[in-house]
Design a protein around this motif. Structure first.
Motif, PDB file in Angstrom:
ATOM      1  N   ILE A  10     -79.171  72.061 -94.325  1.00  0.00           N
ATOM      2  CA  ILE A  10     -80.268  71.381 -93.613  1.00  0.00           C
ATOM      3  C   ILE A  10     -80.636  72.150 -92.348  1.00  0.00           C
ATOM      4  O   ILE A  10     -81.812  72.341 -92.037  1.00  0.00           O
ATOM      5  CB  ILE A  10     -79.866  69.925 -93.268  1.00  0.00           C
ATOM      6  N   ALA A  11     -79.608  72.628 -91.617  1.00  0.00           N
ATOM      7  CA  ALA A  11     -79.879  73.381 -90.384  1.00  0.00           C
ATOM      8  C   ALA A  11     -80.631  74.669 -90.692  1.00  0.00           C
ATOM      9  O   ALA A  11     -81.528  75.078 -89.934  1.00  0.00           O
ATOM     10  CB  ALA A  11     -78.565  73.684 -89.666  1.00  0.00           C
ATOM     11  N   ALA A  12     -80.314  75.314 -91.816  1.00  0.00           N
ATOM     12  CA  ALA A  12     -81.015  76.546 -92.185  1.00  0.00           C
ATOM     13  C   ALA A  12     -82.483  76.238 -92.495  1.00  0.00           C
ATOM     14  O   ALA A  12     -83.384  76.990 -92.098  1.00  0.00           O
ATOM     15  CB  ALA A  12     -80.332  77.199 -93.384  1.00  0.00           C
ATOM     16  N   SER A  16     -86.171  77.328 -90.207  1.00  0.00           N
ATOM     17  CA  SER A  16     -87.379  78.010 -90.705  1.00  0.00           C
ATOM     18  C   SER A  16     -88.608  77.093 -90.645  1.00  0.00           C
ATOM     19  O   SER A  16     -89.685  77.460 -91.116  1.00  0.00           O
ATOM     20  CB  SER A  16     -87.152  78.515 -92.131  1.00  0.00           C
ATOM     21  N   CYS A  17     -88.453  75.913 -90.075  1.00  0.00           N
ATOM     22  CA  CYS A  17     -89.566  74.952 -90.001  1.00  0.00           C
ATOM     23  C   CYS A  17     -90.617  75.419 -88.988  1.00  0.00           C
ATOM     24  O   CYS A  17     -90.297  75.818 -87.877  1.00  0.00           O
ATOM     25  CB  CYS A  17     -89.023  73.580 -89.603  1.00  0.00           C
ATOM     26  N   PRO A  36     -86.751  76.678 -83.605  1.00  0.00           N
ATOM     27  CA  PRO A  36     -85.867  75.503 -83.717  1.00  0.00           C
ATOM     28  C   PRO A  36     -84.426  75.840 -83.341  1.00  0.00           C
ATOM     29  O   PRO A  36     -83.888  76.861 -83.767  1.00  0.00           O
ATOM     30  CB  PRO A  36     -85.965  75.133 -85.202  1.00  0.00           C
ATOM     31  N   ILE A  37     -83.836  74.978 -82.529  1.00  0.00           N
ATOM     32  CA  ILE A  37     -82.467  75.197 -82.049  1.00  0.00           C
ATOM     33  C   ILE A  37     -81.623  73.976 -82.381  1.00  0.00           C
ATOM     34  O   ILE A  37     -81.961  72.848 -81.999  1.00  0.00           O
ATOM     35  CB  ILE A  37     -82.465  75.438 -80.523  1.00  0.00           C
ATOM     36  N   VAL A  38     -80.537  74.214 -83.089  1.00  0.00           N
ATOM     37  CA  VAL A  38     -79.615  73.139 -83.433  1.00  0.00           C
ATOM     38  C   VAL A  38     -78.235  73.759 -83.590  1.00  0.00           C
ATOM     39  O   VAL A  38     -78.118  74.939 -83.925  1.00  0.00           O
ATOM     40  CB  VAL A  38     -80.091  72.427 -84.730  1.00  0.00           C
ATOM     41  N   GLN A  39     -77.203  72.980 -83.298  1.00  0.00           N
ATOM     42  CA  GLN A  39     -75.817  73.480 -83.439  1.00  0.00           C
ATOM     43  C   GLN A  39     -74.991  72.408 -84.133  1.00  0.00           C
ATOM     44  O   GLN A  39     -75.194  71.209 -83.882  1.00  0.00           O
ATOM     45  CB  GLN A  39     -75.233  73.767 -82.039  1.00  0.00           C
ATOM     46  N   SER A 120     -82.399  62.055 -89.413  1.00  0.00           N
ATOM     47  CA  SER A 120     -81.474  61.317 -90.297  1.00  0.00           C
ATOM     48  C   SER A 120     -80.703  62.261 -91.214  1.00  0.00           C
ATOM     49  O   SER A 120     -79.472  62.126 -91.344  1.00  0.00           O
ATOM     50  CB  SER A 120     -82.236  60.265 -91.110  1.00  0.00           C
ATOM     51  N   PRO A 121     -81.368  63.236 -91.869  1.00  0.00           N
ATOM     52  CA  PRO A 121     -80.580  64.160 -92.706  1.00  0.00           C
ATOM     53  C   PRO A 121     -79.506  64.895 -91.912  1.00  0.00           C
ATOM     54  O   PRO A 121     -78.365  65.028 -92.389  1.00  0.00           O
ATOM     55  CB  PRO A 121     -81.639  65.144 -93.242  1.00  0.00           C
ATOM     56  N   LEU A 122     -79.829  65.347 -90.705  1.00  0.00           N
ATOM     57  CA  LEU A 122     -78.826  66.059 -89.911  1.00  0.00           C
ATOM     58  C   LEU A 122     -77.665  65.137 -89.538  1.00  0.00           C
ATOM     59  O   LEU A 122     -76.489  65.488 -89.700  1.00  0.00           O
ATOM     60  CB  LEU A 122     -79.463  66.619 -88.630  1.00  0.00           C
ATOM     61  N   MET A 123     -77.986  63.957 -89.034  1.00  0.00           N
ATOM     62  CA  MET A 123     -76.922  63.041 -88.601  1.00  0.00           C
ATOM     63  C   MET A 123     -76.054  62.615 -89.793  1.00  0.00           C
ATOM     64  O   MET A 123     -74.833  62.495 -89.675  1.00  0.00           O
ATOM     65  CB  MET A 123     -77.519  61.804 -87.912  1.00  0.00           C
ATOM     66  N   ASN A 124     -76.691  62.414 -90.956  1.00  0.00           N
ATOM     67  CA  ASN A 124     -75.938  61.985 -92.137  1.00  0.00           C
ATOM     68  C   ASN A 124     -75.029  63.089 -92.683  1.00  0.00           C
ATOM     69  O   ASN A 124     -74.122  62.821 -93.464  1.00  0.00           O
ATOM     70  CB  ASN A 124     -76.894  61.517 -93.240  1.00  0.00           C
TER      71      ASN A 124
END
Ligand code: SF4
Length: 216
Positions: A10-12, A16-17, A36-39, A120-124
């Motif tokens: 999901i992070a990948a 690219s979003c 986009p930045i996420v860890q 929601s997808p990330l948290m799940n």
């Protein structure tokens, strides 16, 4: 529908979003190239639910690598190495891209598209989470619903109730560590004397248990 993708998948996809530039659902669209930045990882136990990258993070690609980040790490009692250890710490902003600035040079709110699609997808995909720290009002409104809409002081005054609620992961709201909250911090010294010691104790326990498990 059950989410079957891993956090890394999901992070990948999120990285690219380009939705807010190419097909924004809320106008105006992003005038710059999204970054986009996420860890995080499926083993993360602590989640920092933050707002959105600022100009510095947009340039560097590293969240909280600034004065706000130094203050946040001091609040949490974490070193830089611990804070950026994605195996133990997830950083999931309400908007993963720098949203731009208003005419006065203040950062715009997080892009609303982002939470709708990605949150929601990330948290799940973070099944090991023990504690989610809600940094600022956008994260508080999303995670707490009506209980997070009463303003920072009112929300923070309920910190003990939030932290002791029988939910998994547990939740603790925090003010944003920006200098913009210096007045609030001065006016509410109980945050430093009461909340921060409890916060550090919780975070240390989580980081230690995470270390033990990932080392196995
Ligand atoms: S803010 Fe979120 S939805 Fe918008 S382009 Fe960035 S990753 Fe995509």
């Amino acid at each position: 529908m059950t989410e079957s993708r891993s956090f890394d998948q999901i992070a990948a996809e999120l990285r690219s979003c380009r939705l807010c530039r190419d097909a924004p659902q809320f106008l105006p669209g992003l005038p710059h190239e999204p970054r986009p930045i996420v860890q995080g990882s499926a083993s993360s136990r602590l989640c920092i639910a933050s707002q959105a990258p600022g100009t510095q993070a947009h340039r560097s690609g590293i969240p909280f690598h600034d004065a706000s980040g130094r203050r946040l790490r001091a609040w949490l009692g974490l070193t830089e190495a611990e804070f950026y250890d994605r195996m133990r710490v997830a950083i999931i902003p309400m908007g993963a891209c720098f949203p731009g600035q208003d005419a006065k040079g203040g950062d715009l709110p997080p892009r609303r598209e982002c939470a709708t699609i990605w949150r929601s997808p990330l948290m799940n995909a973070l099944p090991k989470l023990e504690l989610v720290l809600l940094i600022g009002r956008y994260a508080q409104m999303w995670h707490l619903g009506p209980a997070g809409t009463g303003g920072l002081t009112r929300t923070m005054m309920q910190w003990r109730e939030f932290l002791s609620a029988p939910v998994r992961p547990r939740i603790l709201p925090l003010p944003h560590p920006s200098w913009r909250n210096n007045v609030w911090l001065r006016q509410n010294p109980w945050f430093e004397t009461d909340v921060l010691p409890a916060l550090r104790s919780e975070v240390r326990a989580i980081m230690t248990s995470g270390k033990t498990e990932t080392a196995l």
